[in-house]
Design a protein around this motif. Sequence first.
Motif, PDB file in Angstrom:
ATOM      1  N   SER A 102      39.424  50.677  37.988  1.00 56.05           N
ATOM      2  CA  SER A 102      39.357  50.827  40.056  1.00 56.05           C
ATOM      3  C   SER A 102      39.876  50.402  39.995  1.00 56.05           C
ATOM      4  N   ALA A 148      35.130  51.448  48.446  1.00 55.21           N
ATOM      5  CA  ALA A 148      36.664  51.065  48.785  1.00 55.21           C
ATOM      6  C   ALA A 148      36.773  51.253  50.052  1.00 55.21           C
ATOM      7  N   ASP A 156      40.869  50.913  44.013  1.00 56.99           N
ATOM      8  CA  ASP A 156      40.998  49.982  45.123  1.00 56.99           C
ATOM      9  C   ASP A 156      42.333  48.815  46.170  1.00 56.99           C
ATOM     10  N   VAL A 164      38.974  42.754  45.186  1.00 53.68           N
ATOM     11  CA  VAL A 164      40.023  43.686  44.671  1.00 53.68           C
ATOM     12  C   VAL A 164      39.353  43.636  42.827  1.00 53.68           C
ATOM     13  N   HIS A 165      38.530  44.696  42.419  1.00 54.06           N
ATOM     14  CA  HIS A 165      38.383  44.328  41.352  1.00 54.06           C
ATOM     15  C   HIS A 165      39.543  44.197  40.417  1.00 54.06           C
ATOM     16  N   CYS A 203      34.355  43.714  46.855  1.00 54.59           N
ATOM     17  CA  CYS A 203      34.250  44.924  45.866  1.00 54.59           C
ATOM     18  C   CYS A 203      33.889  44.736  44.122  1.00 54.59           C
ATOM     19  N   GLU A 204      34.583  43.814  43.711  1.00 58.22           N
ATOM     20  CA  GLU A 204      34.399  43.856  42.624  1.00 58.22           C
ATOM     21  C   GLU A 204      33.374  43.197  41.761  1.00 58.22           C
ATOM     22  N   GLU A 261      32.904  52.595  43.581  1.00 52.55           N
ATOM     23  CA  GLU A 261      33.480  51.593  43.591  1.00 52.55           C
ATOM     24  C   GLU A 261      34.255  51.996  44.251  1.00 52.55           C
TER      25      GLU A 261
END
Length: 305
Positions: A66, A39, A70, A59-60, A26-27, A35
């Motif tokens: 976010s 996700a 997430d 994840v972020h 996701c990052e 975003e």
Amino acid sequence: MRKSLQLQAEMTQEFGTCVFDVTLDCEDGARVGGEAEHAALVTELALGAAPDARVAVRVHPVHHLSFQADMATIAGQAAQRLTHIMVPKVESAADVQLAEQALIQAGAHDLPLHVLIESPAAVHRAFDIAAHPRVQSISFGLMDFVSAHGGAIPADGMGVQGQFTHPLVLRAKMEIASACHAHGKVPSHCVVTEFKNADAIRMAAQKAARELGYTRMWSIHPDQIRPILEAMAPSEAQIEQASEIVLAAHAAQWAPISHGGQLHDRASYRFFWQLIERAHQTGCRLPQEVQSFFASVASPNRLAP
């Protein structure tokens, strides 16, 4: 992401065990403004993965806008299908605590965290980060680490040669590996960007495993997976020796034994059992008597995420 999951399934069938993790990103994988949509996509992919698949999500960072969304979406809906959540740019144990709180809020009370250390300050706090009970593994973020030095480390410090010779980079790798082993966590080596050069990735994996104590390594391209597995796997001779010692020890109910003219006891049994585990995790062929030990065992310490 779908191709990675398909390759994982194919290699699981080939080796008889899942030999690498797939980390859905996701990052860096989500477009700006997309975003939430991304996700939802990785959650769908995780939920749809094969029952024996090993799937994680990066994840972020904890301070990104976010991050909470997430965790709520991904951990809240797919925790039962994930091996772990990867949190990038962790700077301190306080960041780990924030990530753990987000997991608890999402209802993912038992999901492990893997963290990325990517700055000089984070390397300084590596032992504190590794000590957190929720942390299962620490990865080294090479390129962000080099960039954080503002040009003090040259660009070749990110290359396959420079990352093993520049003193600041080498020191960071050793600190992370040492912190992990001090607290029983898994050190995961950074990427090698020269993905078309199989010899380069094999050399890097061998150095990471044999000289720096890393037991996992990141791949960024399918062509890197087999060289990593080959480099980190024990040799046939090592597997044969370890199998003989462990089986003899098991037959002796773990009392001291003599093997090849040498005394072995529980201290060396631990070493040889760990070698057998690594062989199993990299898909090596094991004697049937040893393979039976893994019939109902699932270990998290895979080697090529």
